[in-house]
Design an enzyme around this catalytic site. Structure first.
Site, mmCIF file in Angstrom:
data_model
loop_
_atom_site.group_PDB
_atom_site.id
_atom_site.type_symbol
_atom_site.label_atom_id
_atom_site.label_comp_id
_atom_site.label_asym_id
_atom_site.label_seq_id
_atom_site.Cartn_x
_atom_site.Cartn_y
_atom_site.Cartn_z
ATOM 1 N N LEU A 1 35.464 7.068 -53.773
ATOM 2 C CA LEU A 1 35.744 7.926 -52.632
ATOM 3 C C LEU A 1 35.669 7.105 -51.356
ATOM 4 O O LEU A 1 34.665 6.424 -51.112
ATOM 5 C CB LEU A 1 34.656 9.015 -52.581
ATOM 6 C CG LEU A 1 34.900 10.261 -51.757
ATOM 7 C CD1 LEU A 1 36.131 11.018 -52.255
ATOM 8 C CD2 LEU A 1 33.666 11.171 -51.841
ATOM 9 N N ASN B 1 21.131 4.137 -49.474
ATOM 10 C CA ASN B 1 20.406 2.982 -48.901
ATOM 11 C C ASN B 1 21.375 2.071 -48.158
ATOM 12 O O ASN B 1 21.403 0.867 -48.346
ATOM 13 C CB ASN B 1 19.601 2.212 -49.961
ATOM 14 C CG ASN B 1 20.456 1.502 -50.988
ATOM 15 O OD1 ASN B 1 21.475 2.020 -51.422
ATOM 16 N ND2 ASN B 1 20.049 0.310 -51.388
ATOM 17 N N GLN C 1 20.170 -2.769 -55.244
ATOM 18 C CA GLN C 1 19.104 -2.503 -56.209
ATOM 19 C C GLN C 1 18.148 -1.368 -55.865
ATOM 20 O O GLN C 1 17.803 -0.552 -56.733
ATOM 21 C CB GLN C 1 18.286 -3.792 -56.451
ATOM 22 C CG GLN C 1 17.227 -3.618 -57.501
ATOM 23 C CD GLN C 1 16.460 -4.856 -57.904
ATOM 24 O OE1 GLN C 1 15.463 -4.745 -58.585
ATOM 25 N NE2 GLN C 1 16.896 -6.035 -57.518
ATOM 26 N N GLU D 1 15.524 -7.848 -50.645
ATOM 27 C CA GLU D 1 14.259 -8.013 -51.365
ATOM 28 C C GLU D 1 13.242 -8.950 -50.704
ATOM 29 O O GLU D 1 12.142 -8.546 -50.351
ATOM 30 C CB GLU D 1 14.599 -8.519 -52.777
ATOM 31 C CG GLU D 1 13.413 -8.929 -53.616
ATOM 32 C CD GLU D 1 12.537 -7.760 -53.988
ATOM 33 O OE1 GLU D 1 13.049 -6.790 -54.559
ATOM 34 O OE2 GLU D 1 11.318 -7.820 -53.711
ATOM 35 N N GLY E 1 -9.170 -8.605 -58.417
ATOM 36 C CA GLY E 1 -10.247 -7.628 -58.289
ATOM 37 C C GLY E 1 -11.588 -8.313 -58.410
ATOM 38 O O GLY E 1 -11.759 -9.448 -57.969
ATOM 39 N N GLY E 2 -12.529 -7.643 -59.042
ATOM 40 C CA GLY E 2 -13.868 -8.201 -59.182
ATOM 41 C C GLY E 2 -14.006 -9.109 -60.404
ATOM 42 O O GLY E 2 -15.083 -9.619 -60.680
ATOM 43 N N ASP F 1 12.727 -4.079 -53.701
ATOM 44 C CA ASP F 1 13.858 -3.259 -54.137
ATOM 45 C C ASP F 1 13.455 -2.150 -55.104
ATOM 46 O O ASP F 1 13.338 -0.988 -54.738
ATOM 47 C CB ASP F 1 14.902 -4.147 -54.813
ATOM 48 C CG ASP F 1 15.750 -4.914 -53.802
ATOM 49 O OD1 ASP F 1 15.786 -4.491 -52.641
ATOM 50 O OD2 ASP F 1 16.355 -5.910 -54.179
HETATM 51 N N1 CAO Z 1 33.678 4.633 -48.233
HETATM 52 C C1 CAO Z 1 33.835 4.121 -46.996
HETATM 53 N N2 CAO Z 1 32.914 3.349 -46.383
HETATM 54 C C2 CAO Z 1 31.800 3.056 -47.093
HETATM 55 C C3 CAO Z 1 31.577 3.559 -48.394
HETATM 56 C C4 CAO Z 1 32.595 4.380 -48.963
HETATM 57 N N3 CAO Z 1 32.469 4.901 -50.201
HETATM 58 N N4 CAO Z 1 30.382 3.099 -48.822
HETATM 59 C C5 CAO Z 1 29.883 2.332 -47.836
HETATM 60 N N5 CAO Z 1 30.711 2.311 -46.790
HETATM 61 C C6 CAO Z 1 30.543 1.618 -45.514
HETATM 62 C C7 CAO Z 1 29.392 2.130 -44.708
HETATM 63 O O1 CAO Z 1 29.711 3.342 -44.089
HETATM 64 C C8 CAO Z 1 29.186 0.975 -43.721
HETATM 65 O O2 CAO Z 1 30.105 1.102 -42.690
HETATM 66 P P1 CAO Z 1 29.795 0.793 -41.123
HETATM 67 O O3 CAO Z 1 28.787 -0.305 -41.098
HETATM 68 O O4 CAO Z 1 31.133 0.421 -40.602
HETATM 69 O O5 CAO Z 1 29.281 2.039 -40.532
HETATM 70 C C9 CAO Z 1 29.622 -0.240 -44.525
HETATM 71 O O6 CAO Z 1 30.199 0.270 -45.732
HETATM 72 C C10 CAO Z 1 28.535 -1.221 -44.850
HETATM 73 O O7 CAO Z 1 27.355 -0.600 -45.318
HETATM 74 P P2 CAO Z 1 25.965 -1.386 -45.326
HETATM 75 O O8 CAO Z 1 25.499 -1.659 -43.936
HETATM 76 O O9 CAO Z 1 24.998 -0.611 -46.133
HETATM 77 O O10 CAO Z 1 26.315 -2.717 -46.139
HETATM 78 P P3 CAO Z 1 25.964 -4.237 -45.913
HETATM 79 O O11 CAO Z 1 26.559 -4.936 -47.089
HETATM 80 O O12 CAO Z 1 26.328 -4.758 -44.593
HETATM 81 O O13 CAO Z 1 24.354 -4.302 -46.016
HETATM 82 C C11 CAO Z 1 22.210 -3.999 -47.031
HETATM 83 C C12 CAO Z 1 23.686 -4.273 -47.241
HETATM 84 C C13 CAO Z 1 21.552 -3.824 -48.389
HETATM 85 C C14 CAO Z 1 21.554 -5.182 -46.297
HETATM 86 C C15 CAO Z 1 22.046 -2.722 -46.175
HETATM 87 O O14 CAO Z 1 22.731 -1.682 -46.833
HETATM 88 C C16 CAO Z 1 20.621 -2.308 -45.952
HETATM 89 O O15 CAO Z 1 19.889 -2.877 -45.158
HETATM 90 N N6 CAO Z 1 20.206 -1.222 -46.624
HETATM 91 C C17 CAO Z 1 18.906 -0.628 -46.440
HETATM 92 C C18 CAO Z 1 17.860 -1.430 -47.078
HETATM 93 C C19 CAO Z 1 18.125 -1.654 -48.534
HETATM 94 O O16 CAO Z 1 18.264 -0.745 -49.319
HETATM 95 N N7 CAO Z 1 18.121 -2.924 -48.908
HETATM 96 C C20 CAO Z 1 18.013 -3.267 -50.297
HETATM 97 C C21 CAO Z 1 19.225 -3.475 -50.988
HETATM 98 S S1 CAO Z 1 18.782 -4.035 -52.569
HETATM 99 O O17 CAO Z 1 18.427 -5.644 -52.329
#
Ligand code: CAO
Length: 417
Positions: free
Chosen positions: A73, A97, A18, A141, A249-250, A170
């Protein structure tokens, strides 16, 4: 001249869930060419989360990704990396993100992107800011609402910390990032250089909780907070308490029951007692004697029995629906609103007319309701379109990057797109 101010700005949208998608969707509404880069086969996780129709993109996805193009991709494959490099050379902004360090691990550090395209703006959302002692944490979030001060100050004094339904962690962070990106684009016009823009969810929540930081300092100095329900009869500790539905607020305010509250969970209004509106409030309630009564005539005099005043207003509201009540109170210039349910908002003709809520077509799910721009312009009326299917624009984007038909077929065969 285009009436889309961001036309010509090409954005690599490497975001998911998000926070990031809310940012890039807004930039897309204003005319940017937003290319959402997604993993082949699965795409953004929200495509399949909380589905209401089997095998069709979930509303979670469709409502955060309108007006974008989708390119699949695999950026961990060499062929995929090559495509991303080309895209970076030709784009203005990359928004991501991912979890901490993911972009670096993919081989696209800020240094590397800057080498490929010194004009590129790289915009990131993370849970905590760089260098923070929690900067290795992944964040969603509600985690951000707890880290940024919203949860400790929301809810009831005798209940636990409470998160808000509003996406303070988010979408709010996405909005901050959008401001950062637009600022960096203007900065680039002056310097010719791109830059890194980073927003943390904790910081964005705290930025919205600034009045609570104000209150902490007042509490430190005074030992009490006069606008909280704990004053003057309750007790204060040394931390800002949860104040229920008190006005921040106030102006004292509270959520008050209206006719039908016993069966309708939203038969309430929010009522604000604005200091200078005291006389009209008394007139509206049929209590003109309160206007001059020294127990009621000043905010300070009212505060010790503010809850009794709200109870009197509730008694007045008992035979009025929330809409009838607001129709009476608006004539007296009293700041108030019905508590509106999502069902009521979805059907609200004013929100439809202003474009704040829009009905848009989708290739597989038919039409659906989504949010439109909450920002209104005199020269731009954002046209909201449906979200793209996974990889819908892959071949189109590759062709624009100069790939021929055979090369595109080879990329498909290598499962890089
Ligand atoms: N091709 C190949 N690999 C891809 C890709 C693509 N098109 N898109 C993503 N990936 C890979 C990433 O490179 C990553 O790989 P490694 O961890 O092996 O290096 C992997 O996918 C996982 O990515 P991630 O860490 O972002 O995903 P997650 O599901 O484990 O975590 C989240 C999700 C949201 C907790 C984390 O992305 C995060 O903390 N983001 C920053 C804060 C944020 O924006 N949070 C809010 C999200 S909205 O609620």
């Amino acid at each position: 001249m285009s009436n889309k101010p961001l036309a010509g700005i090409k954005i690599i949208d490497f975001t998911h869930v998000q926070a990031g998608p809310a940012c890039t969707q807004m930039l897309a509404w204003f005319g940017a060419d937003v290319i959402k880069v997604e993993r082949p086969g699965s795409g953004d996780v929200t495509r399949s989360q909380l589905r209401d129709i089997p095998d069709v993109d979930a509303l979670y996805f469709t409502m955060l990704n309108s007006n974008k193009r989708s390119l699949t991709l695999d950026t961990k494959k060499p062929e995929g990396k090559e495509v991303l490099e080309k895209l970076i050379r030709e784009s203005d902004v990359l928004v991501e993100n991912f979890g901490p360090g993911a972009l670096d691990r993919m081989g696209f550090s800020w240094k590397r992107i800057n080498e490929l395209n010194p004009k590129m703006i790289v915009a990131s959302v993370k849970g905590f800011s760089d260098g923070h002692h929690y900067d290795d944490l992944k964040v969603y979030e509600n985690v951000a609402q707890c880290a940024g001060g919203a949860a400790s100050t929301t809810g009831w004094w005798d209940g636990p910390p409470t998160v808000s339904a509003a996406a303070l962690g988010d979408s709010n962070t996405g909005m901050h990032l959008a401001i950062g990106i637009l600022t960096a684009i203007i900065g680039r016009q002056q310097t010719g250089r791109g830059q890194k823009v980073a927003v943390s969810m904790q910081d964005s929540v705290l930025n919205l909780c600034r009045v609570k930081l104000r209150d902490q300092q007042r509490l430190d100095r005074l030992g009490y907070l006069e606008e909280y329900p704990q004053y003057p009869h309750g007790t204060f500790s040394d931390v800002v308490p949860r104040g229920g539905n008190a006005g921040g607020g106030g102006q004292p305010g509270w959520v008050l029951k209206c006719k039908g509250w016993e069966t309708d969970p939203n038969a309430y209004i929010y009522f604000t007692i604005q200091g200078h509106a005291w006389a009209p409030i008394c007139e509206a309630l049929g209590r003109p004697e309160w206007i001059k009564d020294p127990n009621y005539s000043t905010p300070k005099a009212r505060q010790p029995h503010i809850m009794d005043i709200f109870a009197t207003i509730e008694a007045w509201l008992a035979d009025k629906t929330k809409f009838e009540a607001v129709d009476i109170l608006r004539k007296f210039d009293i700041p108030c609103s019905p508590v509106l349910s999502m069902k009521e908002l979805a059907a609200d003709p004013s929100l439809r007319a202003s474009g704040t809520i829009a009905e848009v077509p989708h290739k597989e799910r038919g039409t659906y309701l989504t949010v439109g721009s909450p920002i209104k312009f005199s020269d731009l009326k954002p046209e909201i379109t449906g979200s793209p299917l996974l990889g819908e624009h892959t071949d189109e984007v590759l062709a624009e990057l100069g790939y021929g038909k055979e090369q595109i077929a080879a990329l498909h065969k290598a499962e890089a797109v």
